[in-house]
Design an enzyme around this catalytic site. Structure first.
Site, PDB file in Angstrom:
ATOM      1  N   GLU A 261       0.830  -1.207   0.000  1.00 44.45           N
ATOM      2  CA  GLU A 261       0.000   0.000   0.000  1.00 44.45           C
ATOM      3  C   GLU A 261       0.865   1.258   0.000  1.00 44.45           C
ATOM      4  OE1 GLU A 261      -2.400  -1.493   3.232  1.00 44.45           O
ATOM      5  OE2 GLU A 261      -1.063  -0.522   4.666  1.00 44.45           O
ATOM      6  N   PRO A 262       1.528   1.518  -1.108  1.00 45.94           N
ATOM      7  CA  PRO A 262       2.398   2.689  -1.180  1.00 45.94           C
ATOM      8  C   PRO A 262       1.625   3.979  -1.428  1.00 45.94           C
ATOM      9  CG  PRO A 262       2.459   1.470  -3.249  1.00 45.94           C
ATOM     10  CD  PRO A 262       1.502   0.739  -2.351  1.00 45.94           C
ATOM     11  N   ARG A 300       5.095  20.024   5.342  1.00 43.44           N
ATOM     12  CA  ARG A 300       6.099  19.001   5.666  1.00 43.44           C
ATOM     13  C   ARG A 300       7.417  19.569   6.220  1.00 43.44           C
ATOM     14  NH1 ARG A 300       8.070  15.575   2.673  1.00 43.44           N
ATOM     15  NH2 ARG A 300       7.731  13.679   3.876  1.00 43.44           N
ATOM     16  N   TYR A 304       7.802  18.027   9.841  1.00 39.22           N
ATOM     17  CA  TYR A 304       8.758  16.920   9.956  1.00 39.22           C
ATOM     18  C   TYR A 304      10.194  17.340   9.685  1.00 39.22           C
ATOM     19  CZ  TYR A 304       4.470  14.224   8.847  1.00 39.22           C
ATOM     20  OH  TYR A 304       3.222  13.698   8.801  1.00 39.22           O
ATOM     21  N   CYS A 330       1.858  34.026   9.781  1.00 38.86           N
ATOM     22  CA  CYS A 330       2.421  34.800  10.881  1.00 38.86           C
ATOM     23  C   CYS A 330       2.856  33.903  12.035  1.00 38.86           C
ATOM     24  CB  CYS A 330       1.430  35.865  11.312  1.00 38.86           C
ATOM     25  SG  CYS A 330       1.262  37.090  10.006  1.00 38.86           S
TER      26      CYS A 330
HETATM   27  C1  LIG Z   1       0.202   6.125   5.365  1.00 41.78           C
HETATM   28  C2  LIG Z   1       0.031   4.682   5.159  1.00 41.78           C
HETATM   29  C3  LIG Z   1       0.594   4.058   4.035  1.00 41.78           C
HETATM   30  C4  LIG Z   1       1.429   4.793   3.008  1.00 41.78           C
HETATM   31  O1  LIG Z   1       2.708   5.117   3.443  1.00 41.78           O
HETATM   32  P1  LIG Z   1       3.790   5.774   2.454  1.00 41.78           P
HETATM   33  O2  LIG Z   1       4.965   6.023   3.298  1.00 41.78           O
HETATM   34  O3  LIG Z   1       3.201   7.032   1.901  1.00 41.78           O
HETATM   35  O4  LIG Z   1       4.042   4.809   1.362  1.00 41.78           O
HETATM   36  C5  LIG Z   1       0.363   2.719   3.880  1.00 41.78           C
HETATM   37  N1  LIG Z   1      -0.378   2.008   4.779  1.00 41.78           N
HETATM   38  C6  LIG Z   1      -0.937   2.583   5.854  1.00 41.78           C
HETATM   39  C7  LIG Z   1      -1.741   1.757   6.778  1.00 41.78           C
HETATM   40  C8  LIG Z   1      -0.743   3.926   6.088  1.00 41.78           C
HETATM   41  O5  LIG Z   1      -1.292   4.487   7.183  1.00 41.78           O
END
Ligand SMILES: *Cc1c(COP(=O)(O)O)cnc(C)c1O
Length: 410
Positions: A261-262, A300, A304, A330
């Site tokens: 799940e990227p 970001r 971070y 501000c």
């Molecule tokens: C945010 C998230 C991702 C994606 O992470 P990336 O670092 O953007 O690839 C995949 N799985 C879950 C459960 C997430 O919360």
């Protein structure tokens, strides 16, 4: 056609600034790269993580490539359904949400992924026939010199691998059907051996469940944010994990679907954020370039400390000088400190790279500023995929009440 400075300038001219631009071709290239790296696996499923960039047109583009979706809220599920995804192509991986929301999503036919024992037990008792995936925390982290350790770091995500006996008792008592095992540690995959070690823990866990359909390895693919930045070697990961995965499936006796799940990997480098320089301000030690944007549009760096490469689109060949690029919010609002950038003049357009993932999707209306427009560069043309907000968006949900006349105290 490759994305270049000339195209970005044209798009800013056409759609105004600040502006988010996404290059569809780059998203396609990244998707195919991942697919190719795992081509030896019989059943591969890529579920794009919606939270990285949740524009419906981007979701449609990914659907066209064959992607599924990874979602973390019922609203993301709804966006996916609007983009035309079948519910079976969506997995829902929430953290800390109510049982009611999980039930609502399950009723839509979406794959549920549960990450704590309390909700697992409640859900299993009420809906034993709904297949559920479980999110495991393998507690694996990389130590110094790439030592691998099963750490004791506490994380709010996943069911600890140390709680497996308890988990199995719940599954047995409720008679629920576990069809998937999942992990997503949230850290970058930089050391493939560490990742493979975590995978072994997932395989060991999987053996306890006889009706699995898939194993989900989450994400953590790191992409370069600057030149020579270290990133996940997708080819090597593909080669090593595929081999091990196929032998596991043979052992298990079934070709399980391998899921990823990227988010970042698919969309980060496809994004360009364009902002105009309002003012160049020389102080005793620093030259500030103040742009018509801020952390309300791209948080970001402030949130971070992330690095985003900055180019001067208007003067690409100019002599490089040091600038601190700051926003108009501000508060301390710094995109970059003492960065070498081609000489900046007021009115120049700057481009922030890697602005596809976690940029627009984290934007806000802070300082009562409107959010920028989004454009998808697709088949050689810029398509507006989100209008720039207006003042109406700022006041849309405000309810202005009538106050009693002020009484004068004597
Ligand atoms: C945010 C998230 C991702 C994606 O992470 P990336 O670092 O953007 O690839 C995949 N799985 C879950 C459960 C997430 O919360």
């Amino acid at each position: 056609m490759k994305m270049d400075a000339k195209t970005l300038l044209q798009l800013a001219e056409e759609f105004g600034n600040p502006l988010y631009v996404y290059d569809a071709e780059k998203i396609q290239t990244q998707y195919h790269k991942l697919e190719k790296a795992f081509s030896k696996v019989k059943q591969l499923r890529i579920n794009y993580a919606v939270k990285a960039l949740s524009n419906i047109s981007v979701l449609k583009l990914l659907k066209q490539l064959g992607s599924g979706l990874d979602t973390v809220s019922i609203q993301e599920v709804q966006l996916g359904l609007m983009a035309g995804y079948q519910p079976e192509k969506i997995i829902y991986t929430p953290n800390g949400v109510s049982l009611e929301e999980i039930e609502e999503v399950a009723a839509l036919g979406v794959q549920i992924n549960i990450d704590n024992l309390s909700v697992l037990e409640q859900f299993g008792a009420k809906h034993p026939s709904v297949p559920v995936c479980i999110r495991i925390n393998p507690h694996v982290m990389a130590g110094g010199n790439s030592n691998i350790s099963v750490g004791h770091i506490d994380s709010k995500f996943g069911i600890s691998i140390h709680q497996l006996p308890h988990l199995l008792r719940i599954v047995q008592n409720t008679g629920m059907h576990i069809n998937g095992i999942h992990m997503h540690t949230g850290s970058d995959i930089l050391d493939i051996e560490v990742f493979l070690y975590a995978a072994e823990i997932l395989f060991d866990t999987a053996k306890n469940f006889k009706e699995l359909e898939f194993i989900d390895f989450g994400s953590g693919f790191k992409v370069p944010y600057k030149k020579d930045d270290i990133h996940t070697d997708i080819e090597e990961l593909g080669k090593k994990l595929s081999k091990r995965y196929n032998s596991f499936c043979a052992e298990y006796g079934k070709d399980l679907t391998l899921c990823f799940e990227p988010g970042k990997f698919l969309v980060s480098e496809a994004g360009y954020f364009i902002a105009k320089v309002n003012v160049v301000k020389q102080t005793t030690s620093t030259v500030f370039a103040g742009v018509d944007s801020g952390f309300n549009h791209l948080i970001r760096p402030m949130l971070y400390g992330s690095y985003h490469h900055i180019e001067n689109l208007s003067n690409p060949k100019g002599k490089e000088r040091f600038y601190s690029v700051v926003g108009y919010i501000c508060e301390t609002d710094t995109f970059a400190s003492n960065r070498r950038i081609a000489e900046i003049k007021e009115g120049d357009l700057l481009c922030f790279r890697n602005s596809g993932a976690y940029c627009f999707s984290m934007s806000s209306n802070y300082n009562s500023r409107v959010r920028p427009a989004e454009v998808l560069w697709y088949n050689g043309k810029g398509h507006l995929i989100r209008k720039r907000e207006t003042f109406d968006d700022i006041i849309r949900n405000q309810v202005v009440i009538d106050l009693e006349p002020a009484t004068v105290k004597i």
